[in-house]
Design a protein around this motif. Structure first.
Motif, short mmCIF file in Angstrom:
data_model
loop_
_atom_site.label_atom_id
_atom_site.label_comp_id
_atom_site.label_asym_id
_atom_site.label_seq_id
_atom_site.Cartn_x
_atom_site.Cartn_y
_atom_site.Cartn_z
N ILE A 1 31.93 -18.68 52.81
CA ILE A 1 33.13 -19.51 52.45
C ILE A 1 34.25 -19.66 53.35
CG2 ILE A 1 34.69 -19.52 50.39
CD1 ILE A 1 32.61 -18.08 48.84
N LEU A 2 34.85 -18.82 53.82
CA LEU A 2 35.59 -18.30 54.80
C LEU A 2 35.51 -19.57 56.36
CD1 LEU A 2 38.27 -16.74 54.99
CD2 LEU A 2 37.49 -15.68 56.83
N ALA A 3 34.75 -19.51 56.34
CA ALA A 3 33.99 -20.54 57.48
C ALA A 3 34.16 -21.76 57.69
CB ALA A 3 32.19 -19.87 57.97
N GLY A 4 33.22 -21.90 56.21
CA GLY A 4 33.11 -22.89 55.58
C GLY A 4 34.77 -23.65 55.21
N PRO B 1 31.77 -31.42 51.74
CA PRO B 1 30.06 -31.88 51.78
C PRO B 1 29.85 -30.37 53.02
CG PRO B 1 30.57 -34.04 52.47
CD PRO B 1 31.61 -33.65 52.21
N PHE B 2 31.56 -30.53 54.35
CA PHE B 2 31.28 -29.38 55.22
C PHE B 2 31.25 -28.17 54.52
CE2 PHE B 2 32.90 -33.19 56.88
CZ PHE B 2 31.83 -32.86 58.35
N THR B 3 32.24 -27.54 53.86
CA THR B 3 32.45 -26.74 53.00
C THR B 3 30.72 -26.11 51.73
OG1 THR B 3 33.95 -26.60 53.32
CG2 THR B 3 33.52 -24.61 51.36
N VAL B 4 30.10 -27.14 52.08
CA VAL B 4 28.73 -27.25 50.24
C VAL B 4 27.75 -26.67 51.09
CG1 VAL B 4 27.62 -28.25 48.59
CG2 VAL B 4 30.08 -28.63 48.81
N ARG B 5 28.24 -27.47 52.52
CA ARG B 5 26.77 -26.66 53.10
C ARG B 5 26.71 -25.55 53.82
NH1 ARG B 5 22.30 -28.24 52.36
NH2 ARG B 5 23.16 -30.47 51.04
N ALA B 6 27.95 -25.11 54.20
CA ALA B 6 28.14 -23.33 54.54
C ALA B 6 28.21 -22.53 53.33
CB ALA B 6 29.75 -23.86 55.34
N VAL B 7 28.15 -22.69 52.32
CA VAL B 7 27.62 -22.27 51.17
C VAL B 7 26.50 -22.49 50.44
CG1 VAL B 7 29.29 -21.73 48.81
CG2 VAL B 7 30.88 -22.13 50.24
N PHE B 8 26.14 -22.44 50.58
CA PHE B 8 25.25 -23.36 50.42
C PHE B 8 23.95 -22.52 51.52
CE2 PHE B 8 20.45 -25.57 50.06
CZ PHE B 8 20.55 -24.84 48.45
N ALA B 9 24.06 -22.88 52.34
CA ALA B 9 23.66 -22.25 53.27
C ALA B 9 23.74 -20.84 53.07
CB ALA B 9 23.99 -22.31 55.30
N GLY B 10 24.45 -20.31 53.18
CA GLY B 10 25.40 -18.84 52.54
C GLY B 10 24.21 -18.39 50.97
N LEU B 11 24.05 -18.57 50.24
CA LEU B 11 23.42 -18.63 49.22
C LEU B 11 21.52 -19.01 49.30
CD1 LEU B 11 25.56 -20.66 46.52
CD2 LEU B 11 25.06 -18.19 46.83
N GLU B 12 21.52 -19.57 49.91
CA GLU B 12 20.40 -19.90 50.32
C GLU B 12 20.17 -17.87 51.26
OE1 GLU B 12 17.80 -22.65 49.66
OE2 GLU B 12 19.59 -22.27 48.21
N MET C 1 19.99 -31.47 38.69
CA MET C 1 20.73 -30.76 40.13
C MET C 1 20.39 -30.66 41.14
SD MET C 1 23.09 -28.43 38.87
CE MET C 1 23.51 -28.46 37.16
N GLU C 2 19.78 -31.62 41.37
CA GLU C 2 19.18 -32.62 42.51
C GLU C 2 20.03 -33.64 42.86
OE1 GLU C 2 16.79 -32.30 45.34
OE2 GLU C 2 17.55 -30.09 44.96
N ALA C 3 20.57 -34.39 42.17
CA ALA C 3 21.27 -35.06 41.65
C ALA C 3 22.80 -35.13 41.99
CB ALA C 3 21.30 -35.57 40.35
N VAL D 1 32.11 -24.53 46.55
CA VAL D 1 31.49 -22.63 46.07
C VAL D 1 30.54 -23.42 44.74
CG1 VAL D 1 31.52 -20.22 45.05
CG2 VAL D 1 32.91 -21.31 47.61
N SER D 2 31.62 -23.98 43.86
CA SER D 2 31.12 -24.24 42.10
C SER D 2 29.99 -24.72 42.27
CB SER D 2 32.23 -24.72 41.23
OG SER D 2 33.08 -23.79 41.36
N ALA D 3 29.78 -25.28 43.26
CA ALA D 3 28.58 -26.59 43.68
C ALA D 3 27.85 -25.80 43.89
CB ALA D 3 29.28 -28.04 44.54
N ALA D 4 28.06 -25.35 44.97
CA ALA D 4 27.00 -24.97 45.73
C ALA D 4 25.85 -24.20 44.89
CB ALA D 4 27.52 -24.74 46.75
N TYR D 5 26.92 -22.60 44.52
CA TYR D 5 25.87 -22.00 43.62
C TYR D 5 25.33 -22.93 42.39
CZ TYR D 5 26.01 -18.72 39.74
OH TYR D 5 25.77 -17.40 39.34
#
Lengths: 354, 612
Positions: free
Chosen positions: B531-534, B487-498, B436-438, B422-426
């Motif tokens: 977050i839960l799903a990720g 990566p799985f969680t980051v992607r899920a959370v990132f998709a949510g944040l977007e 941040m791209e890096a 969650v931190s990284a995705a945020y």
């Protein structure tokens, strides 16, 4: 309620200069509008005032306080977003109470002020609703109440009416103005709709490419544009390039495209125009008449389109390849391809220094 | 010079402006975990590969690149297939024995991954096109069934199919002995079996990615083309296919990476040329007799890493995972789907059911194995069914312990993944600062790093520290799960944040809430479901982690996770396979529950997750 002053504000996004030395002085209690095409920097300016963008150069003052480096949550501004940004996971009440809870006010104080805000925007009884149960206009009111309840120093409105239908837009426009007068709050309003800007503002700043092109009240901006951009962006008109060949009581301008010479007045008294200067001659559609008058310029034009707008007929015509926009009485009976003579008083023929 | 200083000053200003205390804490913890448990181990492998007898040297690479074991200097080994004739009591038998050619360890891995990718993508594309473009009776059910192989746990596919495709296996028994419709026996083994199993395991990933990209094509784009006179194959070739290419490419590259790093499949075909695939080869040959890591193993790891990292870079550069996430953002339009007549429907059913029949072979096989009391070869079904294998999960020495180990490690890892993810995705989504791209690349990087490399790196770095896997397996296993499934969680959370409008957060900041306050009161509640799903996905993926699990488990049996225990049981002789299968079935059930739950939670957004 404060006076807001910016001094040479510069904001860049990579190579793009979003704000180019913007200095504005927004008076206490004023309804101030930033007007310009999309990408002109008006929203960036608003976001800089709110603190969402850190400006690269310049200063921002609220009264005498330098807020350039004050983080957004400590600036006490009230910003209404284009899409209202109501929190879907909270009720109307919780949305409005949020800012008060952040400030850790006592519960009864919060309750009293939320009620006050709801009354202000005529939404009593909507406390328990969630945002998706509200119409666009109601969401707008909640968004307003949410920021007004914290008694912000300045109200920032980012194209707040663009998501509403035409009729509601006019209604909310009056509503916003009423609230602003009632509270006497300094307000900065962003829009690309010049008609909206004219009808609501005390003062307008016209922006283009990150620069302020002109600041003035609506009448001033409409009748006394400082430059061709403002003349073109505000209202419609006929624009013809030319150069000044003589100067007496009026300017004598030789028009391009072989349209002859006209007498004109400088668009602004404070801008000196001399013989030899290039100018843009601007004529508002309503300045034309079809009857001759002693102190008038005459044009012979050929009609190619007529649109009926209710209170007037707007005629599009052409002369030597130049397009003319002419308003006539709705009763006037012209036909396409008619050649007619039109007249413009010298005093309404504006010469704008290029 | 002045402008440079000016630039630096501005960047620093921006940095100070954008970051608050919470952001610093988030950034530091993510970076710390990735530095210690991904970057340093990988760099250590790089370093070790270039050191021979204490000096900088290309020795190990020369050793590898000259050895016909690794590259086909002495010609191609093995045979594509053999026809063996033999007699039994029932008469003469013809066996077609397909093992596949041997080009040496390095090329084997590359060609196995390439063929798996080719086959998976082809099947995936055909299915995706059918389901995205046509409507027919039962399409939803069929589509979900065809995705079923996603529910496969380590070894399961391989264990199940091994039972099916040997010369005395179920298929041959059924088709040759019982029905007599096939004049010869067919046996897949070694490399060809690996390709077969991996294709069956991975085609759903290609299917999902391609399907998503096709249904996300704005239907008006195709309608416009039809309006201008295009139709049929021309329309497909000029509009549909080019627009679905990001999905095709993303799917294909993902399959390639998953295939080349897969350890669970080839390890089951022990004793065949499947042993000559990079991950297995490294696993079997990494330790010297004294327990240190061999130089040629690290050098081979590096070669494997370079291959998968290259593919990953291509994946990021040309297809940008992010754009893909945006693609799946929401079903604003209704995809164009044509209704099919009865004849075409039947044809499609025949196609799908044949794919399904093959694709579900491993699952059917493993479920039967799990309930089998005895299953002699040459017999279609087990001679009797029993629950004994499941009882053994509790009674067989070490099995329960391994399962509990896995649950504990995966739970802790999931907590870490959620906090850090969650931190990284945020940070990536919200803090607009250069670099941040890096960070985004860094946290997605584990996809590109084969598990066997992470495991080898851990041994190199931590063997002489208190974190040594020989002393205590838990910490490194937990960290390997955390990093690898991140990566799985980051992607899920990132998709949510977007999907959360930034104005929702800004409006809270505007009326006085600090960024930290906004994070907890606005952002988190809005993305809670993601977050839960990720988190659930990370948990099941952690439970199924093979590579690091069996490497570390092999070194420390007490602390080993259940994947190691499955591997151990598999080769333990009588009854071991059945217990391993029971563990596999248990994992499958767990996966099934979690995927159904996260699908219910996320509804349409789910596709974005598994498709990663």
């Amino acid at each position: 309620m404060v006076n807001i002053r910016t001094h040479n504000v510069v904001k860049r996004f990579g190579a793009v200069v979003a704000l180019d030395k913007v200095s504005l002085d927004i008076k206490h209690g004023e309804f101030f509008t930033l007007l310009g095409p999309s990408g002109c920097g008006k929203t960036t300016f608003l976001r800089s005032i709110a603190g969402f963008e850190l400006i690269d150069e310049g200063k921002i003052f609220f009264d005498d306080e330098d807020v350039t480096y004050v983080p957004p949550h400590k600036r006490n501004t009230g910003m209404v977003f284009q899409n209202y940004a109501l929190w879907p996971h909270m009720t109307v009440y919780d949305n409005i109470a949020y800012g008060l809870r952040v400030r850790k006010l006592p519960k009864d104080e919060i309750d009293r002020r939320v009620k006050w805000a709801l009354k202000l925007v005529h939404l009593e009884g909507f406390e328990k609703r969630t945002p998706h149960q509200l119409s666009g206009g109601q969401q707008q009111r909640v968004a307003l109440a949410r920021v007004l309840v914290i008694q912000p120093k300045v109200l920032l409105l980012d194209e707040p009416l663009s998501n509403l239908d035409a009729k509601l837009r006019i209604e909310m426009r009056a509503e916003i103005r009423r609230l602003q007068r009632e509270l006497g709050i300094t307000t900065i309003y962003v829009t690309h709709d010049q008609e909206e800007a004219m009808s609501i503002s005390d003062k307008i700043a016209v922006m283009d490419h990150g620069k302020v092109m002109q600041v003035g009240d609506p009448v001033d901006i409409y009748f006394h544009p400082r430059n061709p951009f403002v003349a073109d962006f505000i209202g419609q008109g006929t624009f013809i390039e030319g150069s000044v060949v003589d100067k007496d009581e009026y300017l004598l301008v030789e028009l391009e495209e072989g349209l002859g010479r006209v007498r004109a007045v400088p668009s602004r008294r404070d801008v000196e125009i001399d013989v030899g200067d290039k100018v843009l001659v601007a004529i508002r559609p309503e300045s034309f008449s079809i009857s001759s008058n002693k102190a008038s310029n005459r044009f012979r034009v050929k009609i190619y389109h007529i649109s009926f707008l209710g209170n007037i007929k707007r005629v599009q015509a052409i002369s030597n390849g130049k397009k003319f926009l002419i308003d006539v009485e709705p009763s006037a009976s012209f036909n396409l391809d008619d050649e007619i003579d039109v007249y413009v008083p010298y005093d309404l023929t504006l010469a704008i220094k290029v | 010079m002045a402008t440079l200083l000016e630039e630096i000053r501005r960047e620093l200003n921006e940095l100070r402006w954008q970051f608050d205390l919470l952001n610093w804490a988030q950034l530091t913890s993510v970076l710390a975990v990735f530095t210690f448990f991904l970057i340093i181990p990988v760099l250590t492998i790089v370093q070790a590969s270039f050191i021979y007898e204490g000096r900088l040297s290309l020795y190990w690479f020369q050793l590898i690149l000259r050895d016909p074991l690794y590259l086909p200097w002495k010609g191609v080994g093995g045979r594509l297939f053999d026809v063996i004739e033999y007699s039994t009591e029932t008469g003469r038998q013809v066996l077609i024995y397909i093992e596949g050619l041997d080009f040496g360890v390095i090329l084997n891995s590359i060609y196995v991954a390439s063929l798996t990718t080719l086959f998976s993508t082809t099947i995936g594309f055909i299915l995706a096109f059918i389901f995205a473009k046509y409507k027919f009776f039962g399409d939803e059910v069929l589509r979900i069934l065809l995705l079923a192989p996603l529910l496969s746990t380590p070894f399961v596919g391989a264990i199940g199919i091994k039972k099916m495709i040997t010369s005395e296996g179920v298929i041959n028994t059924l088709l040759v002995d019982m029905l007599g419709i096939m004049p010869f026996r067919l046996e897949f083994t070694g490399i060809s079996a690996v390709i077969l199993v991996q294709t069956l395991l991975f085609y759903p990933i290609a299917f999902l990615n391609i399907y998503t990209s096709i249904i996300n094509i704005d239907p008006t784009l195709e309608e416009q083309a039809e309006n201008m006179g295009a139709s049929g194959f021309y329309l497909f070739r000029t509009v549909t296919l080019p627009l679905s290419m990001p999905g095709v490419e993303a799917g294909a590259l993902l399959v390639f990476i998953l295939s080349i790093e897969d350890l669970g499949t080839p390890i089951v075909f022990r004793g065949s040329n499947a042993d000559k695939l990079m991950p297995v080869f490294i696993f079997r040959n990494m330790f010297t007799p004294t327990g240190t890591i061999k130089g040629d193993a690290t050098a081979l790891s590096l070669i494997l890493l370079v291959i998968s990292a290259t593919i990953f870079i291509v994946l990021r550069k040309y297809i940008s995972l992010r754009r893909y996430a945006m693609l799946t953002k929401g079903g604003v339009w209704r995809p164009r789907r044509r209704k099919l007549g009865i004849i075409t429907t039947i044809l499609i059913y025949i196609l799908c059911i044949s794919i399904l029949a093959v694709a579900l072979l491993p699952h059917i096989g493993v479920v039967l194995l799990a309930f089998a009391g005895e299953w002699p070869s040459g017999s279609l079904l087990p001679t009797y069914f029993t629950l004994r294998n499941f009882v053994k999960l509790f009674t067989e020495p070490g099995v329960l312990r391994a399962i509990l180990n896995s649950v504990v490690y995966s739970s802790v890892a999931t907590i870490l993944i959620v906090l850090l993810g969650v931190s990284a995705a945020y940070l990536v989504s919200r803090v607009k600062v250069k670099g941040m791209e890096a960070l985004d690349t860094l946290v997605t990087l584990p996809i590109a790093i084969p598990g066997i490399i992470v495991a080898t790196g851990y041994f190199l770095v931590y063997i002489d520290t208190p974190l040594s896997p020989l002393i205590w397996g838990a910490p490194l296993l937990i960290m390997s799960y955390t990093v690898r499934k991140f990566p799985f969680t980051v992607r899920a959370v990132f998709a949510g944040l977007e999907q959360v409008d930034k104005a929702l957060e800004e409006s809270a900041v505007n009326i006085g809430a600090s960024r930290t306050k906004v994070f907890f009161t606005i952002t988190l509640p809005l993305i809670f479901i993601n977050i839960l799903a990720g988190g659930m996905l990370s948990f099941i993926y952690s439970m199924s982690e093979v590579s690091t699990g069996i490497v570390i488990g092999d070194a420390n049996h007490n602390d080993a996770p259940m994947t190691w225990k499955m591997y151990d049981m598999l080769f333990k002789g009588f009854g071991g396979t059945f217990v391993a299968a029971a563990m596999g079935v248990m994992l499958m059930a767990l996966q099934f529950i979690m995927i159904v739950a996260s699908n219910l939670l996320l509804r349409k957004r789910a596709v974005a997750l598994i498709g990663i």
